[in-house]
Design an enzyme around this catalytic site. Structure first.
Site, PDB file in Angstrom:
ATOM      1  N   LYS A 171       0.863  -1.190   0.000  1.00 42.51           N
ATOM      2  CA  LYS A 171       0.000   0.000   0.000  1.00 42.51           C
ATOM      3  C   LYS A 171       0.896   1.235   0.000  1.00 42.51           C
ATOM      4  O   LYS A 171       2.060   1.164   0.373  1.00 42.51           O
ATOM      5  CB  LYS A 171      -0.885  -0.008   1.240  1.00 42.51           C
ATOM      6  CG  LYS A 171      -1.896  -1.134   1.224  1.00 42.51           C
ATOM      7  CD  LYS A 171      -2.987  -0.866   2.234  1.00 42.51           C
ATOM      8  CE  LYS A 171      -3.636  -2.150   2.649  1.00 42.51           C
ATOM      9  NZ  LYS A 171      -4.264  -2.012   3.950  1.00 42.51           N
ATOM     10  N   HIS A 174       2.104   6.689   2.838  1.00 38.84           N
ATOM     11  CA  HIS A 174       1.447   7.995   2.753  1.00 38.84           C
ATOM     12  C   HIS A 174       2.046   9.007   3.735  1.00 38.84           C
ATOM     13  O   HIS A 174       2.998   8.712   4.460  1.00 38.84           O
ATOM     14  CB  HIS A 174      -0.063   7.848   2.933  1.00 38.84           C
ATOM     15  CG  HIS A 174      -0.468   7.178   4.198  1.00 38.84           C
ATOM     16  ND1 HIS A 174      -0.231   7.736   5.431  1.00 38.84           N
ATOM     17  CD2 HIS A 174      -1.088   5.990   4.430  1.00 38.84           C
ATOM     18  CE1 HIS A 174      -0.698   6.936   6.357  1.00 38.84           C
ATOM     19  NE2 HIS A 174      -1.205   5.862   5.785  1.00 38.84           N
ATOM     20  N   HIS A 177       2.884   8.107   7.242  1.00 34.73           N
ATOM     21  CA  HIS A 177       4.108   7.325   7.433  1.00 34.73           C
ATOM     22  C   HIS A 177       5.342   8.218   7.316  1.00 34.73           C
ATOM     23  O   HIS A 177       6.321   8.035   8.017  1.00 34.73           O
ATOM     24  CB  HIS A 177       4.179   6.189   6.413  1.00 34.73           C
ATOM     25  CG  HIS A 177       3.016   5.245   6.506  1.00 34.73           C
ATOM     26  ND1 HIS A 177       2.229   4.943   5.430  1.00 34.73           N
ATOM     27  CD2 HIS A 177       2.492   4.589   7.561  1.00 34.73           C
ATOM     28  CE1 HIS A 177       1.274   4.111   5.811  1.00 34.73           C
ATOM     29  NE2 HIS A 177       1.410   3.878   7.105  1.00 34.73           N
TER      30      HIS A 177
HETATM   31  N1  LIG Z   1       1.502  -0.188  16.875  1.00 33.26           N
HETATM   32  C1  LIG Z   1       0.876   0.458  15.916  1.00 33.26           C
HETATM   33  N2  LIG Z   1      -0.410   0.297  15.753  1.00 33.26           N
HETATM   34  N3  LIG Z   1       1.567   1.268  15.122  1.00 33.26           N
HETATM   35  C2  LIG Z   1       1.049   2.032  14.034  1.00 33.26           C
HETATM   36  C3  LIG Z   1       0.969   1.235  12.786  1.00 33.26           C
HETATM   37  C4  LIG Z   1       0.474   2.048  11.623  1.00 33.26           C
HETATM   38  C5  LIG Z   1      -0.247   1.244  10.592  1.00 33.26           C
HETATM   39  N4  LIG Z   1       0.607   0.329   9.899  1.00 33.26           N
HETATM   40  C6  LIG Z   1      -0.899   2.204   9.608  1.00 33.26           C
HETATM   41  O1  LIG Z   1      -0.377   2.416   8.549  1.00 33.26           O
HETATM   42  O2  LIG Z   1      -1.922   2.775   9.899  1.00 33.26           O
END
Ligand SMILES: NC(=[NH2+])NCCC[C@H](N)C(=O)O
Length: 638
Positions: A171, A174, A177
């Site tokens: 994905k 964005h 991130h």
């Molecule tokens: N421990 C966590 N939930 N960290 C954040 C992860 C963010 C998740 N991968 C996203 O893109 O939304």
């Protein structure tokens, strides 16, 4: 004479205190590495005599100022809580009583109930410049802050986990991130500089039915070579393609259903169903399915690592949703049921916070699902398990989640569940560092932005700007690489300019400009001091032996006053956890530098003066470089 010990002598004479004695006396006080700690300790002594208030009360109330014209330190009289006299009268009285010939400070000035203190230039310059030179890249770092016992170096470092970046495989990477990467990288550096043992974790989105779907797409349309060359884009394209196929299929089924047709067979063979089955194979650890998924993951990580390296970021662990074991989640699920934290609701397991947490808080936490009707665990469930697992594995003293404020509720739910499970202490060690949105981010290549695309676009833009100045352009050895670094600085500085929680608009024009408080401006300021040093052609010995008493101009004193603030600024940043605290400081300093050049010529000045001024600019060069590296930038020299 080593001026550092020179000033130690001075303070010993005046206050009867050695560095050690001062450090012993006040909390987090380290005069040997932070000039301001010494000044605060001395001033506390002087004011203790004048006011009759205990020095330990005065010390923490000596605040710094927003700009140099307000002094170097300020004291608000009411903060000393003296009864029976008006604060503005007290302040007048203290000014009267302040010694005329204090070695470090001018006589203070009074504005309403504030006392402003200005340091004397000569002793400051004599101590701070040699101190910066002797510490070099260490100036501003403070290895004591992260000690379990700040007074005992053998007590060991405290450990912090910084979880950041955490993109989702296949994905787009964005804006959320991107911000997490920039802010998280900075926070990791900050704690590292404060002597903590820092563990950087990237928690990838790499598990779930959508990765079953991705595998189907690869089996249908995948291209080995494309996967190896550009895994991130290839997987994303496959993902987009199969998703639109799936959407179309769903529409057809819905339509047939509406027309009264029997769709049982269609549904049983639908992509959605196939994806579910494939993901089931993955969770059952079917070797073929796991191997395929692992390749996607490994190739994506390898590619991410290259990009992270451009941002001076590395991770100690690539964790991810896939790494949370089903068994661990089952166990936690049972425990939650037993402790009545979750309960059945239409076949699913939910946490009804309103029944568990009194008042508004309980309502605000809503009713998240932790186990779906078909038995699958969710994002929240994984986070619960992962948090406890990390605590087990790393025994951390603190953990920071750098995640967009869109997930505020999620993290609140997570921490509360950990608390309800009986781990209040562990929950208390966890912090969510959140941040706002980036608006208007799009690239010239289309609407989907991967980090690489963003960085390439900004680098192109920088290259264009650099070409406009043909003379200077010719002097740059590797323009592509410099454009890349400047581009990265542009993006990072724009991101770190405001408070984290504020939204900002991605503005390519503004961020790549050399004017205003931008990344390129900061880089330009650094390159300019580098070039002075090159042109002066003095050796390090010559600079070290400079007669610093020649630095008498206000511009010189003001630069040193700012340089002296750096360690304190970093220490304060550990409280704000805002990159802008450091950035604002650096801009203040670069502004002072740029307005000084006309007044403090180096090349062309008489030799002794040249050496002294070079020592000043060299110290500024060190501090500017240290600050930039703390933010994660790579300072350029040309
Ligand atoms: N421990 C966590 N939930 N960290 C954040 C992860 C963010 C998740 N991968 C996203 O893109 O939304």
């Amino acid at each position: 004479m080593s001026s550092q010990s020179g000033i130690e002598q001075l303070v010993k004479q005046v206050d009867g205190l050695s560095f050690d004695a001062i450090a012993e006396k006040y909390q987090n006080c380290h005069p040997e590495i932070n000039p301001f700690d010494l000044y605060r300790a001395h001033l506390s002594n002087v004011l203790g005599d004048i006011t009759g208030v205990d020095t330990s009360i005065i010390y923490p109330n000596l605040q710094w100022t927003l700009s140099l014209d307000k002094g170097d330190m300020v004291l608000a009289a009411p903060s000393l809580r003296i009864k029976g006299k008006k604060p503005d009268e007290l302040v007048q009285e203290w000014v009267q009583k302040f010694p005329d010939n204090d070695p470090l400070f001018e006589k203070p000035t009074a504005v309403s109930y504030f006392l402003s203190f200005f340091v004397k230039g000569v002793p400051l310059i004599q101590s701070v410049i040699p101190m910066i030179r002797s510490f070099g890249p260490e100036y501003g770092r403070n290895k004591f802050l992260g000690l379990r016992d700040p007074k005992d170096p053998s007590s060991g470092k405290k450990r912090i986990i910084v979880e950041f970046s955490s993109p989702n495989i296949a994905k787009p990477f964005h804006a959320g991130h991107l911000r997490s990467t920039i802010i998280g990288g900075f926070l990791a550096n900050l704690y590292d500089g404060a002597g903590w043992d820092v563990i950087r974790i990237n928690y990838l989105g790499d598990w779930g039915k959508q990765y079953g779907l991705l595998a189907l797409a690869f089996n249908k349309y995948g291209d080995e070579e494309a996967l190896r060359n550009d895994p991130i884009n290839h997987l994303f394209q496959l993902y987009v393609r199969i998703n639109s196929e799936m959407t179309a299929e769903k529409e057809t089924i819905e339509k047939k259903k509406a027309d009264g047709e029997d769709v049982t067979a269609l549904e049983a063979h639908s992509l959605d169903e196939q994806a579910r089955e494939y993901f089931r194979k993955m969770t059952d650890r079917d070797p073929g399915a796991v191997a395929q998924w692992k390749r996607f993951r490994d190739l994506s990580i390898t590619r991410y690592q290259d990009t992270y390296a451009r941002l001076n970021i590395h991770f100690d662990e690539y964790s991810g949703e896939s790494q949370v074991s089903e068994a661990a989640m089952d166990a936690i699920g049972k425990e939650m049921e037993e402790k009545k934290i979750c309960k059945e609701d239409k076949g699913a397991q939910i946490v009804n916070f309103a029944e568990l947490v009194p008042g508004k808080e309980g309502k605000r936490l809503e009713r998240p699902i932790v186990r779906k009707r078909d038995g699958t665990a969710l994002y929240l469930t994984r986070d619960i398990s992962e948090l406890l697992n990390r605590h087990e594995k790393y025994k951390f003293d603190k953990m920071i989640y750098v995640v967009a404020s869109a997930q505020d509720l999620h993290l609140k739910q997570l921490f509360k569940i950990i608390e309800l499970l009986g781990h209040k202490e562990i929950a208390g060690k966890c912090t969510h560092i959140n941040f706002g949105l980036v608006l208007g981010m799009s690239t010239r290549r289309g609407t989907v932005k991967f980090l690489d695309d963003i960085l390439r676009d900004v680098a192109d833009k920088m290259h264009e700007t650099m070409r406009k100045n043909e003379d200077k352009y010719k002097q740059v050895e590797n323009p592509e690489a410099v454009a890349d670094t400047l581009g990265i600085s542009s993006v990072m500085v724009q991101d770190m300019t405001g408070k984290r929680i504020n939204n900002y608009t991605f503005n390519m024009e503004a961020m790549t400009s050399f004017e205003g408080d931008t990344g390129p401006y900061l880089q330009y300021a650094h390159a300019r001091v580098s070039s002075i040093k090159r042109r002066a052609g003095l050796t390090d010995e010559e600079i070290a032996s400079a007669d610093l008493s020649l630095l008498t101009e206000t511009h010189a004193v003001n630069i040193v006053r700012l340089l002296a603030q750096y360690p304190d600024t970093v220490q304060n940043t550990l409280k704000t956890l805002e990159p802008t605290t450091v950035l604002t400081y650096l801009f203040k300093m670069t502004h002072a530098l740029s307005s000084s050049y006309d007044h403090l010529q180096v090349v062309g000045s008489e030799r002794e003066l040249m050496k002294a001024r070079m020592a000043l600019y060299d110290a500024a060069h060190i501090v500017l470089g240290n600050g930039m590296r703390l933010l994660g930038l790579s300072p350029v020299n040309r």
